[in-house]
Design a protein around this motif. Structure first.
Motif, PDB file in Angstrom:
ATOM      1  N   ALA A 349       0.856  -1.125   0.072  1.00  0.00           N
ATOM      2  CA  ALA A 349      -0.157  -0.030  -0.005  1.00  0.00           C
ATOM      3  C   ALA A 349       0.791   1.180   0.046  1.00  0.00           C
ATOM      4  N   LEU A 350       0.123   2.313  -0.515  1.00  0.00           N
ATOM      5  CA  LEU A 350       1.157   3.696  -0.491  1.00  0.00           C
ATOM      6  C   LEU A 350       0.019   4.298   0.665  1.00  0.00           C
ATOM      7  N   VAL A 351       0.735   4.592   1.724  1.00  0.00           N
ATOM      8  CA  VAL A 351       0.021   5.244   2.878  1.00  0.00           C
ATOM      9  C   VAL A 351       0.250   6.861   2.737  1.00  0.00           C
ATOM     10  N   GLN A 352      -1.084   7.033   2.937  1.00  0.00           N
ATOM     11  CA  GLN A 352      -1.333   8.699   3.055  1.00  0.00           C
ATOM     12  C   GLN A 352      -1.853   9.003   4.353  1.00  0.00           C
ATOM     13  N   ALA A 353      -1.244   9.867   5.344  1.00  0.00           N
ATOM     14  CA  ALA A 353      -1.740   9.883   6.712  1.00  0.00           C
ATOM     15  C   ALA A 353      -1.763  11.261   7.047  1.00  0.00           C
ATOM     16  N   PHE A 354      -2.788  11.564   7.829  1.00  0.00           N
ATOM     17  CA  PHE A 354      -3.034  12.912   8.667  1.00  0.00           C
ATOM     18  C   PHE A 354      -3.088  12.676  10.168  1.00  0.00           C
ATOM     19  N   ASP A 355      -2.410  13.501  10.871  1.00  0.00           N
ATOM     20  CA  ASP A 355      -2.780  13.584  12.385  1.00  0.00           C
ATOM     21  C   ASP A 355      -2.908  14.949  12.872  1.00  0.00           C
ATOM     22  N   PRO A 356      -3.840  15.537  13.546  1.00  0.00           N
ATOM     23  CA  PRO A 356      -3.646  17.073  13.869  1.00  0.00           C
ATOM     24  C   PRO A 356      -2.385  17.711  14.579  1.00  0.00           C
ATOM     25  N   VAL A 369       5.753   7.438   4.427  1.00  0.00           N
ATOM     26  CA  VAL A 369       4.442   7.694   4.442  1.00  0.00           C
ATOM     27  C   VAL A 369       4.507   8.883   3.998  1.00  0.00           C
ATOM     28  N   VAL A 370       3.285   9.215   3.134  1.00  0.00           N
ATOM     29  CA  VAL A 370       2.872  10.703   2.640  1.00  0.00           C
ATOM     30  C   VAL A 370       2.071  11.462   3.945  1.00  0.00           C
ATOM     31  N   TRP A 371       2.845  12.466   4.266  1.00  0.00           N
ATOM     32  CA  TRP A 371       2.002  13.341   5.518  1.00  0.00           C
ATOM     33  C   TRP A 371       1.195  14.288   4.867  1.00  0.00           C
ATOM     34  N   THR A 372       0.076  14.703   4.820  1.00  0.00           N
ATOM     35  CA  THR A 372      -0.687  15.520   4.419  1.00  0.00           C
ATOM     36  C   THR A 372      -1.319  16.654   5.361  1.00  0.00           C
ATOM     37  N   LYS A 373      -1.655  17.709   4.712  1.00  0.00           N
ATOM     38  CA  LYS A 373      -2.118  18.712   5.313  1.00  0.00           C
ATOM     39  C   LYS A 373      -3.378  18.886   5.990  1.00  0.00           C
ATOM     40  N   ASP A 374      -4.204  17.937   5.701  1.00  0.00           N
ATOM     41  CA  ASP A 374      -5.668  17.835   6.249  1.00  0.00           C
ATOM     42  C   ASP A 374      -6.248  16.508   5.824  1.00  0.00           C
ATOM     43  N   THR A 375      -7.221  16.128   6.343  1.00  0.00           N
ATOM     44  CA  THR A 375      -7.895  14.887   6.003  1.00  0.00           C
ATOM     45  C   THR A 375      -8.085  14.478   4.798  1.00  0.00           C
ATOM     46  N   TYR A 376      -8.800  15.535   4.094  1.00  0.00           N
ATOM     47  CA  TYR A 376      -9.263  15.207   2.734  1.00  0.00           C
ATOM     48  C   TYR A 376      -7.978  15.164   1.723  1.00  0.00           C
ATOM     49  N   GLU A 377      -7.012  15.662   2.140  1.00  0.00           N
ATOM     50  CA  GLU A 377      -5.814  15.401   1.226  1.00  0.00           C
ATOM     51  C   GLU A 377      -5.281  13.941   1.529  1.00  0.00           C
TER      52      GLU A 377
END
Ligand code: NAD
Length: 435
Positions: A349-356, A369-377
């Motif tokens: 899997a290619l994991v994209q993750a978000f945590d506040p 892991v690709v860390w994103t700027k928000d949930t929808y990204e």
């Protein structure tokens, strides 16, 4: 009164700050120069709700200061608290006491003959550690005027300040009347709100902390296994938990089925307790089983995500919502994310993750892991999304928007924050725990 807190981590910084709020003059000492520099610059090194304002207030009032060494402190403290880490010793699963014993040596060099000081272990330490601390100090500084007390901490990350200021109880253990007097004086503000104070021997106090954590870990593991059976027989674990939790003998708390417990305390403390018990010839088989069941459970959670993605995540994007071991903390120690994410990556899997708040800490532990700027990204292009931490902001997802950005509307809710009946209306394929 005046105290020194050795360790400015989750426990030392919170309890030191709260004692300052009680009116005590506190110095938090930590050899981590970066941490102390940040504190001097007004930056709080950990995420803990409310801590920032309370630290600033007490620093401004002159009650809270920071130092990198005990040698920078006047030897006039009423108590020196040891609040350093006691992580798992990797070779054998026992608690690693090297930081505690180093702290004891530091204290031996600090104490003077004509001023009485209580040396308090606030770290979670195996039964007998307080006596060992006493021996180390006596051997290094026979003239020192001191007594040892154990005062385990029960605060929870995420609600640590409230837990410290309004605890269910305070437990301390000591053989010394003089030390007991100092402990009672330090906690006097809690007498006013009628907090039960449980005074015991050193050993009973040390044991109380381990027994408490082992019991809570057992309660969680019990409901998790009931949840698995609920899935097989068509029952709903949340209804069952409510049905049993309303029985006063059982209680409602710690009956939330989920992916298995993690965090900075339960895994290491249950393990350390079983090691002590085995060594003393009195094994605690129920806790040994809890550890085994929980470890296997955390590892099996990735399989649920893979199953939800038609049995295959190879080359697919997987959105992970939340990586901290629980909401309202940036603590990643033994988080279930550390089991689930690598297992998903191993499956392709290619994991994209978000945590506040925990992404900075998590990025050090979870490569690739690709860390994103928000949930929808994080959801963008994902074939499946999994909720690992029940942050409030994941409790009201915009499912229309989610469906638009995802490759497939599939949600695995490992924290049971949505109702299956509500999810059925969203068009998502939804799975959760024990329902
Ligand atoms: P932590 O890792 O956040 O903090 C420990 C700190 O101690 C670090 O900043 C480290 O630099 C410092 N330190 C190491 N050696 C030192 C020394 N000789 N003098 C001064 N400082 C030193 O750990 P934590 O989460 O605060 O846990 C501390 C203890 O409290 C552990 O025994 C833990 O089991 C127990 N505890 C933790 C929690 C929790 O929720 N985190 C709750 C209850 C009890």
């Amino acid at each position: 009164m005046k105290i020194v807190m050795l360790g400015a981590g989750y426990v030392g910084l919170v309890s030191g700050t709260c004692f300052a709020e009680f009116g005590v003059t506190v110095t938090c000492v930590d050899p981590d120069e970066g941490k102390i520099k940040r504190l001097h610059d007004g930056i709080i090194p950990i995420f803990e709700p409310g801590l920032d304002a309370l630290v600033k207030k007490n620093v401004a009032a002159g009650r809270l200061t920071f130092a990198t060494s005990l040698s920078q402190c006047e030897p006039d403290a009423d108590a020196v608290f040891i609040a350093v880490g006691t992580p798992t010793r990797h070779e054998d699963g026992h608690a690693d006491l090297s930081y505690v014993y180093q702290a004891a040596k530091d204290i031996a060099a600090y104490l003077i003959p004509d001023h009485f000081t209580v040396v308090v272990t606030k770290s979670t330490v195996p039964i007998g550690t307080g006596r060992e601390v006493e021996k180390i100090i006596r051997a290094a500084n026979p003239q020192a005027d001191f007594a040892v007390a154990s005062n385990p901490e029960f605060l929870r990350e995420g609600s640590a300040i409230g837990d410290f200021m309004r605890p269910d109880r305070v437990v301390f253990g000591t053989d010394s009347d003089k030390a007991a007097e100092v402990m009672r004086a330090l906690y006097r503000p809690l007498y006013l709100i009628e907090t039960p104070i449980v005074q015991t021997t050193l050993e009973s106090s040390e044991m109380t902390k381990y027994a408490g954590n082992a019991f809570l870990a057992t309660k969680i593991t019990f409901i998790n296994e009931i949840a698995d059976l609920c899935e097989k027989v068509g029952a709903n674990v949340q209804d069952v938990a409510r049905g049993i939790g309303l029985d006063g003998r059982i209680g409602k708390k710690f009956l939330h089925a989920g992916p298995g417990y993690g965090g900075s305390c339960f895994p290491k403390d249950t393990l350390a307790l079983t090691k002590t018990a085995q060594e003393k010839g009195s094994p605690i088989r129920i806790v040994e089983t809890v550890i085994d069941v929980n470890n296997k459970r955390k590892k099996a959670m990735a399989d649920r995500v893979i199953a939800a993605a038609d049995g295959n995540v190879k080359g697919k994007k997987v959105a992970v919502l939340g990586v901290a071991f629980k909401p309202n903390t940036d603590d990643m120690r033994d988080s279930v994310a550390l089991d689930v994410i690598p297992a998903l990556q191993k499956a392709g899997a290619l994991v994209q993750a978000f945590d506040p708040v925990a992404m900075k800490e998590a990025a050090k532990l979870l490569p690739g892991v690709v860390w994103t700027k928000d949930t929808y990204e994080a959801l963008a292009g994902a074939s499946v999304a999994v909720i690992l931490t029940e942050w409030n902001e994941f409790r009201a997802l915009d499912f229309k928007r989610a469906q638009k950005v995802m490759a497939a509307p599939v949600l695995v809710d490992l924290r049971n924050i949505y109702k299956p009946a509500d999810m059925a209306k969203t068009g998502f394929s939804y799975s959760s725990i024990g329902r």
